[in-house]
Write an enzyme that holds these catalytic residues in place. Sequence first.
Site, mmCIF file in Angstrom:
data_model
loop_
_atom_site.group_PDB
_atom_site.id
_atom_site.type_symbol
_atom_site.label_atom_id
_atom_site.label_comp_id
_atom_site.label_asym_id
_atom_site.label_seq_id
_atom_site.Cartn_x
_atom_site.Cartn_y
_atom_site.Cartn_z
ATOM 1 N N ASP A 46 9.769 -4.366 7.302
ATOM 2 C CA ASP A 46 8.980 -4.357 5.558
ATOM 3 C C ASP A 46 7.371 -4.465 5.252
ATOM 4 O O ASP A 46 7.444 -6.105 5.590
ATOM 5 C CB ASP A 46 9.600 -4.231 4.840
ATOM 6 C CG ASP A 46 10.959 -3.094 4.859
ATOM 7 O OD1 ASP A 46 10.335 -2.057 5.319
ATOM 8 O OD2 ASP A 46 12.114 -3.021 4.676
ATOM 9 N N TYR A 47 6.490 -4.565 4.629
ATOM 10 C CA TYR A 47 6.287 -5.430 3.873
ATOM 11 C C TYR A 47 6.201 -6.590 3.188
ATOM 12 O O TYR A 47 4.863 -7.733 3.663
ATOM 13 C CB TYR A 47 5.472 -4.573 2.631
ATOM 14 C CG TYR A 47 4.214 -5.188 1.993
ATOM 15 C CD1 TYR A 47 3.141 -5.519 2.441
ATOM 16 C CD2 TYR A 47 4.075 -6.127 0.146
ATOM 17 C CE1 TYR A 47 2.004 -6.410 1.334
ATOM 18 C CE2 TYR A 47 3.493 -6.632 -0.309
ATOM 19 C CZ TYR A 47 2.508 -6.395 -0.417
ATOM 20 O OH TYR A 47 1.475 -7.214 -0.428
#
Length: 196
Positions: A46-47
Amino acid sequence: MIVAFKPPFLLVHDDGNNQDTLQARVNGYLQLNQNKYPAQAIHRIDYETSGLVLFCKHPFFQAYCDKNMEEHHIKKEYIALVQGHTNYKNKKIISNIARDRHNAKKMIIHPNGKESVSIFNTLKNYKDYSLIQVTILTGRKHQIRVQCASLKHPILNDSLYGGKKIDNTGLLLQSHHIQFNDVDITCPQEKRFIRK
């Protein structure tokens, strides 16, 4: 193969809006070192998650890498700082995870979801938090985040799943260790995980 460390707040792949991605940085590095082909990420994180991402440097081996990822031959361990005190010792968590039809950004535990399996271990307890290690045996979207929330120990700074925001350093989740064939890499724990 090449393994790269992704800091929080960086995408693995271009989403059409951001050209500065981990993949772009890896390929810039490889180009400077005369690598003929662009590398492709074998998995993503994830970011706001940090840590190790495995890339394939040659298109000939891409299908091989993808197959090994699909068959769960690539071992991935994470560390997370979660709310409350935990006492996990090789605790196996099996959940069915599906997309939340009321919130496109979110995943939920649902009987019709895909089976998701993780092994949880407590590494250290702090005053209000616990540092845990999670080995994922499947690779579902937001798997660790959903399972931690379901155990009433959401990951810190994970507002999507009820985690308390304690600072601006991003989701306190790190892809910590990758093992695949001769590749066996553990990254240092970032300073943002160290608490009193």
